[in-house]
Write an enzyme that holds these catalytic residues in place. Structure first.
Site, short mmCIF file in Angstrom:
data_model
loop_
_atom_site.label_atom_id
_atom_site.label_comp_id
_atom_site.label_asym_id
_atom_site.label_seq_id
_atom_site.Cartn_x
_atom_site.Cartn_y
_atom_site.Cartn_z
N ILE A 91 45.33 47.53 41.36
CA ILE A 91 46.33 47.93 40.20
C ILE A 91 46.02 46.98 39.14
CG2 ILE A 91 48.57 48.81 39.72
CD1 ILE A 91 49.16 49.00 42.91
N CYS A 92 45.79 47.66 38.02
CA CYS A 92 45.95 46.83 36.75
C CYS A 92 47.16 47.05 36.11
CB CYS A 92 44.50 47.45 35.86
SG CYS A 92 44.28 46.37 34.25
N LEU A 93 48.10 46.18 36.25
CA LEU A 93 49.32 46.04 35.65
C LEU A 93 49.82 44.66 35.40
CD1 LEU A 93 51.92 47.99 35.35
CD2 LEU A 93 52.40 47.40 37.69
#
Length: 152
Positions: A91-93
């Site tokens: 997840i790119c967060l």
């Protein structure tokens, strides 16, 4: 795991088990006996592209939690197609990387991910999904993310 980390995780687990927000489901077999790994279900919100879909997040906590972020990724057979979620579950967060603060919690991470899913306009993985999945570390915490202002 330090006593402080263990106390913090027990407090967060108790809160999730007693006051779980809508869309968050605690796996009955989670966490493991030493609290280092949790599985949490998230359910797509009504009126969104993911309405009613159930996904599983895996949280892995290091010895420095909450001073360092947990490793969080989607696992299982249903990984959502989303512009900020790679097909391997990473997840790119920003709050899972550079913007992590000890004030955040498992619950706030889950709510942020649900919000991210709710704001999606189309179901597709990031443009660089194939190359990222082929070349990345198995541990998303070891990834150097480049956050950019894109339209989800």
């Amino acid at each position: 795991m330090s006593d402080a980390s263990r106390r913090r995780l027990l407090k967060e687990l108790n809160q999730l088990q007693t006051e779980s927000p809508p869309g968050i489901i605690i796996d009955k077999n989670s966490p493991d006996s030493d609290l280092k790994q949790w599985r949490i279900g998230v359910v797509g919100a009504k009126g969104t592209l993911y309405e009613g879909e159930v996904f599983t997040l895996q949280f892995t906590f290091g010895s420095q939690y909450p001073f360092s972020s947990p490793e969080v990724m989607f696992v299982g057979d249903t990984i959502p197609a989303h512009p900020h979620i790679y097909s391997n579950g990473h997840i790119c967060l920003s709050i899972l990387a550079d913007d992590w603060t000890p004030a955040l919690s498992v619950q706030s991470v889950c709510l942020s991910i649900l919000s991210m899913l709710s704001s999606a306009r189309e179901k597709k993985h990031p443009m660089d999904d194939a190359i990222y999945v082929r070349t990345c570390s198995k541990n998303p915490s070891k990834t150097r993310w480049w956050f950019h202002d894109d339209k989800v």
